[in-house]
Design an enzyme around this catalytic site. Structure first.
Site, PDB file in Angstrom:
ATOM      1  CB  ILE A 154      -0.971  -0.009   1.209  1.00 16.05           C
ATOM      2  CG1 ILE A 154      -1.960  -1.170   1.078  1.00 16.05           C
ATOM      3  CG2 ILE A 154      -1.713   1.325   1.315  1.00 16.05           C
ATOM      4  CD1 ILE A 154      -2.802  -1.441   2.303  1.00 16.05           C
ATOM      5  NE  ARG A 233      -5.751  -3.857  11.196  1.00  4.77           N
ATOM      6  CZ  ARG A 233      -6.153  -3.862   9.917  1.00  4.77           C
ATOM      7  NH1 ARG A 233      -6.388  -2.733   9.293  1.00  4.77           N
ATOM      8  NH2 ARG A 233      -6.348  -5.007   9.288  1.00  4.77           N
ATOM      9  CD  GLU A 262     -11.206  -0.106  13.210  1.00  2.64           C
ATOM     10  OE1 GLU A 262     -10.526   0.866  12.864  1.00  2.64           O
ATOM     11  OE2 GLU A 262     -11.506  -1.051  12.447  1.00  2.64           O
ATOM     12  CG  HIS A 294     -11.434  -0.435   8.827  1.00  2.00           C
ATOM     13  ND1 HIS A 294     -10.745  -0.914   9.901  1.00  2.00           N
ATOM     14  CD2 HIS A 294     -10.771  -0.926   7.747  1.00  2.00           C
ATOM     15  CE1 HIS A 294      -9.725  -1.660   9.500  1.00  2.00           C
ATOM     16  NE2 HIS A 294      -9.729  -1.682   8.186  1.00  2.00           N
ATOM     17  CG  PHE A 297     -11.769  -2.877   2.861  1.00  2.00           C
ATOM     18  CD1 PHE A 297     -12.241  -2.185   3.960  1.00  2.00           C
ATOM     19  CD2 PHE A 297     -12.581  -3.843   2.299  1.00  2.00           C
ATOM     20  CE1 PHE A 297     -13.487  -2.473   4.513  1.00  2.00           C
ATOM     21  CE2 PHE A 297     -13.835  -4.138   2.833  1.00  2.00           C
ATOM     22  CZ  PHE A 297     -14.281  -3.446   3.956  1.00  2.00           C
TER      23      PHE A 297
HETATM   24  P1  NAI Z   1       2.699  -5.015   3.517  1.00  2.00           P
HETATM   25  O1  NAI Z   1       3.012  -6.200   4.383  1.00  2.00           O
HETATM   26  O2  NAI Z   1       2.786  -5.164   2.034  1.00  2.00           O
HETATM   27  O3  NAI Z   1       3.636  -3.790   3.944  1.00  2.00           O
HETATM   28  C1  NAI Z   1       3.879  -3.398   5.255  1.00  2.00           C
HETATM   29  C2  NAI Z   1       5.242  -2.725   5.294  1.00  2.00           C
HETATM   30  O4  NAI Z   1       5.414  -2.166   6.597  1.00  2.00           O
HETATM   31  C3  NAI Z   1       6.417  -3.683   5.048  1.00  2.00           C
HETATM   32  O5  NAI Z   1       7.269  -3.167   4.047  1.00  2.00           O
HETATM   33  C4  NAI Z   1       7.109  -3.765   6.404  1.00  2.00           C
HETATM   34  O6  NAI Z   1       8.525  -3.956   6.286  1.00  2.00           O
HETATM   35  C5  NAI Z   1       6.772  -2.403   6.978  1.00  2.00           C
HETATM   36  N1  NAI Z   1       6.879  -2.317   8.431  1.00  2.00           N
HETATM   37  C6  NAI Z   1       6.681  -3.274   9.369  1.00  2.00           C
HETATM   38  N2  NAI Z   1       6.855  -2.759  10.604  1.00  2.00           N
HETATM   39  C7  NAI Z   1       7.176  -1.452  10.436  1.00  2.00           C
HETATM   40  C8  NAI Z   1       7.477  -0.398  11.342  1.00  2.00           C
HETATM   41  N3  NAI Z   1       7.463  -0.576  12.665  1.00  2.00           N
HETATM   42  N4  NAI Z   1       7.739   0.819  10.833  1.00  2.00           N
HETATM   43  C9  NAI Z   1       7.758   1.030   9.483  1.00  2.00           C
HETATM   44  N5  NAI Z   1       7.475   0.071   8.583  1.00  2.00           N
HETATM   45  C10 NAI Z   1       7.185  -1.166   9.060  1.00  2.00           C
HETATM   46  O7  NAI Z   1       1.249  -4.544   3.972  1.00  2.00           O
HETATM   47  P2  NAI Z   1       0.194  -3.664   3.137  1.00  2.00           P
HETATM   48  O8  NAI Z   1      -0.643  -4.567   2.285  1.00  2.00           O
HETATM   49  O9  NAI Z   1       0.885  -2.539   2.513  1.00  2.00           O
HETATM   50  O10 NAI Z   1      -0.751  -3.153   4.319  1.00  2.00           O
HETATM   51  C11 NAI Z   1      -0.274  -2.285   5.319  1.00  2.00           C
HETATM   52  C12 NAI Z   1      -1.305  -2.183   6.426  1.00  2.00           C
HETATM   53  O11 NAI Z   1      -2.461  -1.519   5.932  1.00  2.00           O
HETATM   54  C13 NAI Z   1      -1.851  -3.532   6.934  1.00  2.00           C
HETATM   55  O12 NAI Z   1      -0.992  -4.094   7.924  1.00  2.00           O
HETATM   56  C14 NAI Z   1      -3.179  -3.155   7.513  1.00  2.00           C
HETATM   57  O13 NAI Z   1      -2.999  -2.857   8.886  1.00  2.00           O
HETATM   58  C15 NAI Z   1      -3.560  -1.888   6.753  1.00  2.00           C
HETATM   59  N6  NAI Z   1      -4.744  -2.073   5.905  1.00  2.00           N
HETATM   60  C16 NAI Z   1      -5.804  -1.226   6.073  1.00  2.00           C
HETATM   61  C17 NAI Z   1      -6.948  -1.356   5.286  1.00  2.00           C
HETATM   62  C18 NAI Z   1      -8.116  -0.428   5.413  1.00  2.00           C
HETATM   63  O14 NAI Z   1      -9.176  -0.703   4.845  1.00  2.00           O
HETATM   64  N7  NAI Z   1      -8.002   0.689   6.104  1.00  2.00           N
HETATM   65  C19 NAI Z   1      -7.045  -2.444   4.301  1.00  2.00           C
HETATM   66  C20 NAI Z   1      -5.848  -3.223   4.145  1.00  2.00           C
HETATM   67  C21 NAI Z   1      -4.746  -3.055   4.948  1.00  2.00           C
END
Ligand code: NAI
Length: 330
Positions: A154, A233, A262, A294, A297
């Site tokens: 993302i 989150r 939430e 939320h 997505f």
């Molecule tokens: P992803 O796994 O592709 O990317 C997450 C990135 O965060 C990774 O590159 C990881 O190395 C990095 N990371 C881990 N811990 C970290 C830290 N402490 N500080 C900085 N970077 C860190 O995940 P994706 O698909 O990009 O999703 C990210 C988040 O978005 C999900 O974990 C979820 O919580 C949230 N999300 C929210 C949605 C919504 O509808 N609001 C829908 C889908 C996801």
């Protein structure tokens, strides 16, 4: 497989039924999955859950006792599942790791644009016949510095969109990625990113280690008048500390699609009810705060992908195939 689908809304039923094509026996339950409702899952080999279903050790034990072997998350984040307890009960956990990074990234940028140009206020004004521009002054995104925390699927797309606007991109991620660097993004320490960004947007998962990564101390390191966006989150951000920063003017724009409490508020129509969460209610009083429930997505493409991947995960488990989307126990 017999699957108990919790927190089921009409759209879950519509898209899961279409993807399932009668392969599995899906039963839809409206309530969230918790200790009280876990008995509904007795006799179901699989349980399908969403972001606010709470699977702590006690709930997992109850599920395992009832014969559940698979937990299929129809979301990417899994901070709501106690992975250690799941492993103890030999429960397999699968998720939908990347259904549409575009959906979340586009909503994130939508929040930035709406906050900057005060579209929420302009919409109401014009409908009341008020065409004054007083108080609606925005800024050019072009040339501004955007700090992206977490440059996975993302965060990367957010970077691409903002690079298109002509923003300078800063990034913080323990695992920097080359594609993001090729956009011109510069990886810095978290403190440097906080100090140099006009816009800060969160795209990392919530873990026990990074709960409240944006707290009073982090907020003090930010530029005055910063824009802060969280579509990741809720508990990545200490809401009470952010409210103080809004009151002092340190944070001039706040866009949230998630909130730390939430699960007691979102995904239901509460328009006729009193919201008892005073912190959340205070957030809603600020003119420079936009909260969405939320929904980042929630695009057709993403929901279709979630349903197809979830059904695929359940089928793979049932037929003993390898599980590409399994979450390893920690
Ligand atoms: P992803 O796994 O592709 O990317 C997450 C990135 O965060 C990774 O590159 C990881 O190395 C990095 N990371 C881990 N811990 C970290 C830290 N402490 N500080 C900085 N970077 C860190 O995940 P994706 O698909 O990009 O999703 C990210 C988040 O978005 C999900 O974990 C979820 O919580 C949230 N999300 C929210 C949605 C919504 O509808 N609001 C829908 C889908 C996801």
């Amino acid at each position: 497989m017999k699957v108990a689908v919790f927190s089921a809304k009409n759209y879950d039923r519509e898209f899961l039924d279409a993807a399932n094509a009668s392969r599995h026996e899906l039963h839809f339950f409206e309530p969230q999955l918790n200790l009280e409702t876990a008995t509904l899952a007795a006799g179901f080999g699989a349980v399908c859950i969403f972001v606010n279903d709470h699977l702590d050790a006690t709930v997992l034990e109850r599920l395992a006792d009832g014969g559940t072997r698979l937990i299929a998350l129809r979301c990417a984040g899994y901070n709501n599942v106690d992975l250690k307890a799941a492993a103890q009960h030999t429960l397999t956990i699968v998720r939908v790791p990347g259904y549409s990074p575009h959906a979340v990234a586009e909503h994130t940028v939508g929040l930035m644009l709406a906050l900057n140009r005060k579209l929420h206020r302009a919409y109401n004004r014009v409908r009341e016949g008020n065409f004054s521009l007083e108080g609606l002054l925005g800024f050019d995104l072009h040339g501004k510095t955007a700090g992206i925390i977490g440059t996975g699927k993302i965060g990367m797309v957010v970077g691409q969109i903002l690079a298109g606007f002509g923003c300078r991109i800063l990034a913080f991620d323990p695992f920097p990625n080359e594609t993001c660097r090729s956009l011109g993004a510069r990886y810095l320490s978290l403190d440097e990113l906080l100090a140099q960004s006009d816009i800060i947007t969160l795209h990392c998962p919530l873990t026990p280690e990074n709960k409240y990564m944006i707290d009073a101390s982090a907020l003090r390191k930010m530029r005055d008048g910063v824009m802060l966006i969280n579509t990741s989150r809720g508990a990545l951000l200490n809401t009470v500390a952010v409210i103080d920063a809004l009151k002092s003017g340190r944070v001039s724009y706040l866009g949230l699609d998630v909130y730390e409490e939430e699960e007691h508020i979102f995904f239901e129509d509460r328009s006729g009810l009193i919201i008892s969460d005073d912190v959340f209610s205070r957030l809603l009083t600020f003119p420079n705060v936009i909260v969405t429930g939320h929904q980042a997505f929630f695009t057709r493409e993403a929901v279709e992908n979630i349903a197809a991947t979830t059904i695929g995960n359940i089928t793979s488990f049932e037929s003993g195939q390898s599980l590409a989307n399994q979450i390893a126990s920690s």
